[in-house]
Scaffold this motif. Structure first.
Motif, PDB file in Angstrom:
ATOM      1  N   ASN A  62     -53.364  94.933 -42.288  1.00  0.00           N
ATOM      2  CA  ASN A  62     -54.534  95.789 -42.424  1.00  0.00           C
ATOM      3  C   ASN A  62     -55.141  96.001 -41.040  1.00  0.00           C
ATOM      4  O   ASN A  62     -55.569  95.039 -40.402  1.00  0.00           O
ATOM      5  N   TYR A  63     -55.179  97.234 -40.583  1.00  0.00           N
ATOM      6  CA  TYR A  63     -55.632  97.532 -39.215  1.00  0.00           C
ATOM      7  C   TYR A  63     -57.057  97.051 -38.954  1.00  0.00           C
ATOM      8  O   TYR A  63     -57.329  96.436 -37.931  1.00  0.00           O
ATOM      9  N   LYS A  64     -57.981  97.315 -39.858  1.00  0.00           N
ATOM     10  CA  LYS A  64     -59.384  96.934 -39.647  1.00  0.00           C
ATOM     11  C   LYS A  64     -59.532  95.423 -39.539  1.00  0.00           C
ATOM     12  O   LYS A  64     -60.286  94.914 -38.697  1.00  0.00           O
ATOM     13  N   LYS A  65     -58.836  94.674 -40.376  1.00  0.00           N
ATOM     14  CA  LYS A  65     -58.866  93.208 -40.290  1.00  0.00           C
ATOM     15  C   LYS A  65     -58.319  92.766 -38.942  1.00  0.00           C
ATOM     16  O   LYS A  65     -58.926  91.956 -38.242  1.00  0.00           O
ATOM     17  N   TRP A  66     -57.161  93.296 -38.560  1.00  0.00           N
ATOM     18  CA  TRP A  66     -56.546  92.942 -37.290  1.00  0.00           C
ATOM     19  C   TRP A  66     -57.490  93.264 -36.133  1.00  0.00           C
ATOM     20  O   TRP A  66     -57.660  92.457 -35.219  1.00  0.00           O
ATOM     21  N   GLU A  67     -58.131  94.435 -36.171  1.00  0.00           N
ATOM     22  CA  GLU A  67     -58.981  94.868 -35.065  1.00  0.00           C
ATOM     23  C   GLU A  67     -60.163  93.917 -34.857  1.00  0.00           C
ATOM     24  O   GLU A  67     -60.563  93.669 -33.722  1.00  0.00           O
ATOM     25  N   GLY A  68     -60.687  93.351 -35.928  1.00  0.00           N
ATOM     26  CA  GLY A  68     -61.767  92.369 -35.795  1.00  0.00           C
ATOM     27  C   GLY A  68     -61.321  91.148 -35.001  1.00  0.00           C
ATOM     28  O   GLY A  68     -62.020  90.697 -34.093  1.00  0.00           O
ATOM     29  N   PHE A  69     -60.147  90.620 -35.329  1.00  0.00           N
ATOM     30  CA  PHE A  69     -59.596  89.478 -34.586  1.00  0.00           C
ATOM     31  C   PHE A  69     -59.317  89.873 -33.145  1.00  0.00           C
ATOM     32  O   PHE A  69     -59.609  89.122 -32.216  1.00  0.00           O
ATOM     33  N   TYR A  70     -58.752  91.044 -32.950  1.00  0.00           N
ATOM     34  CA  TYR A  70     -58.423  91.532 -31.606  1.00  0.00           C
ATOM     35  C   TYR A  70     -59.686  91.631 -30.745  1.00  0.00           C
ATOM     36  O   TYR A  70     -59.716  91.157 -29.610  1.00  0.00           O
ATOM     37  N   ASN A  71     -60.727  92.222 -31.281  1.00  0.00           N
ATOM     38  CA  ASN A  71     -61.971  92.382 -30.530  1.00  0.00           C
ATOM     39  C   ASN A  71     -62.608  91.038 -30.194  1.00  0.00           C
ATOM     40  O   ASN A  71     -63.218  90.887 -29.131  1.00  0.00           O
ATOM     41  N   ASP A  72     -62.464  90.056 -31.062  1.00  0.00           N
ATOM     42  CA  ASP A  72     -63.029  88.729 -30.821  1.00  0.00           C
ATOM     43  C   ASP A  72     -62.267  87.955 -29.746  1.00  0.00           C
ATOM     44  O   ASP A  72     -62.762  86.949 -29.246  1.00  0.00           O
ATOM     45  N   ASP A  73     -61.076  88.399 -29.380  1.00  0.00           N
ATOM     46  CA  ASP A  73     -60.210  87.663 -28.443  1.00  0.00           C
ATOM     47  C   ASP A  73     -60.204  88.278 -27.036  1.00  0.00           C
ATOM     48  O   ASP A  73     -59.335  87.977 -26.230  1.00  0.00           O
ATOM     49  N   VAL A  74     -61.175  89.107 -26.729  1.00  0.00           N
ATOM     50  CA  VAL A  74     -61.193  89.839 -25.457  1.00  0.00           C
ATOM     51  C   VAL A  74     -61.230  88.897 -24.249  1.00  0.00           C
ATOM     52  O   VAL A  74     -60.567  89.154 -23.246  1.00  0.00           O
ATOM     53  N   GLN A  75     -61.977  87.815 -24.340  1.00  0.00           N
ATOM     54  CA  GLN A  75     -62.114  86.921 -23.185  1.00  0.00           C
ATOM     55  C   GLN A  75     -60.782  86.307 -22.775  1.00  0.00           C
ATOM     56  O   GLN A  75     -60.473  86.207 -21.593  1.00  0.00           O
ATOM     57  N   ARG A  76     -59.971  85.907 -23.746  1.00  0.00           N
ATOM     58  CA  ARG A  76     -58.659  85.317 -23.405  1.00  0.00           C
ATOM     59  C   ARG A  76     -57.762  86.339 -22.726  1.00  0.00           C
ATOM     60  O   ARG A  76     -57.026  86.004 -21.793  1.00  0.00           O
ATOM     61  N   ARG A  77     -57.818  87.595 -23.174  1.00  0.00           N
ATOM     62  CA  ARG A  77     -57.011  88.635 -22.517  1.00  0.00           C
ATOM     63  C   ARG A  77     -57.482  88.842 -21.085  1.00  0.00           C
ATOM     64  O   ARG A  77     -56.667  88.968 -20.170  1.00  0.00           O
ATOM     65  N   GLN A  78     -58.780  88.879 -20.886  1.00  0.00           N
ATOM     66  CA  GLN A  78     -59.314  89.056 -19.537  1.00  0.00           C
ATOM     67  C   GLN A  78     -58.922  87.886 -18.645  1.00  0.00           C
ATOM     68  O   GLN A  78     -58.562  88.080 -17.482  1.00  0.00           O
ATOM     69  N   ASN A  79     -58.989  86.664 -19.181  1.00  0.00           N
ATOM     70  CA  ASN A  79     -58.588  85.480 -18.415  1.00  0.00           C
ATOM     71  C   ASN A  79     -57.110  85.533 -18.024  1.00  0.00           C
ATOM     72  O   ASN A  79     -56.716  84.953 -17.013  1.00  0.00           O
ATOM     73  N   PRO A 115     -50.424 103.920 -40.192  1.00  0.00           N
ATOM     74  CA  PRO A 115     -51.687 103.358 -39.730  1.00  0.00           C
ATOM     75  C   PRO A 115     -51.746 101.846 -39.555  1.00  0.00           C
ATOM     76  O   PRO A 115     -52.688 101.349 -38.956  1.00  0.00           O
ATOM     77  N   ASN A 116     -50.751 101.114 -40.010  1.00  0.00           N
ATOM     78  CA  ASN A 116     -50.729  99.672 -39.768  1.00  0.00           C
ATOM     79  C   ASN A 116     -49.747  99.298 -38.659  1.00  0.00           C
ATOM     80  O   ASN A 116     -49.400  98.135 -38.495  1.00  0.00           O
ATOM     81  N   GLU A 117     -49.322 100.287 -37.878  1.00  0.00           N
ATOM     82  CA  GLU A 117     -48.489 100.068 -36.696  1.00  0.00           C
ATOM     83  C   GLU A 117     -49.418 100.190 -35.487  1.00  0.00           C
ATOM     84  O   GLU A 117     -49.993 101.246 -35.238  1.00  0.00           O
ATOM     85  N   VAL A 118     -49.569  99.084 -34.767  1.00  0.00           N
ATOM     86  CA  VAL A 118     -50.551  98.973 -33.690  1.00  0.00           C
ATOM     87  C   VAL A 118     -49.870  99.071 -32.330  1.00  0.00           C
ATOM     88  O   VAL A 118     -48.790  98.509 -32.114  1.00  0.00           O
ATOM     89  N   TYR A 119     -50.529  99.776 -31.409  1.00  0.00           N
ATOM     90  CA  TYR A 119     -50.077  99.879 -30.021  1.00  0.00           C
ATOM     91  C   TYR A 119     -51.193  99.418 -29.107  1.00  0.00           C
ATOM     92  O   TYR A 119     -52.364  99.759 -29.318  1.00  0.00           O
TER      93      TYR A 119
END
Length: 88
Positions: free
Chosen positions: A12-29, A44-48
């Motif tokens: 589910n894209y919306k569910k995934w996007e919530g987790f993705y947005n919460d993990d921004v600091q680790r990506r920046q690090n 719509p459930n294929e993410v890039y």
């Protein structure tokens, strides 16, 4: 400078996007600067994800991190992500 492109399928894209947005600091690090993230209009459930980085090896290590896999599993990622690193 390198560009990292990641593709995977999610439950589910919306569910995934919530987790993705919460993990921004680790990506920046890990030195990943997001250019864009989105989903395939026809599937719509294929993410890039597209990032820039100054350290391709550090980015590769982050994307192989077992902790990241745990987050991805929780977020509903269904397959092993495809990753391409392009040198600019």
């Amino acid at each position: 400078m390198a560009v990292v492109i990641v593709k995977h399928k999610v439950e589910n894209y919306k569910k995934w996007e919530g987790f993705y947005n919460d993990d921004v600091q680790r990506r920046q690090n890990a030195g990943l600067k997001e250019i864009v993230h989105g989903r395939n209009v026809d599937s719509p459930n294929e993410v890039y994800l597209i990032f820039e980085t100054d350290d391709a090896m550090k980015a590769r290590e982050f994307l192989r991190d077992p902790e990241l896999k745990e987050v991805m599993d929780e977020a509903g990622v269904l397959d092993k992500p495809e990753m391409i690193i392009l040198e600019k």
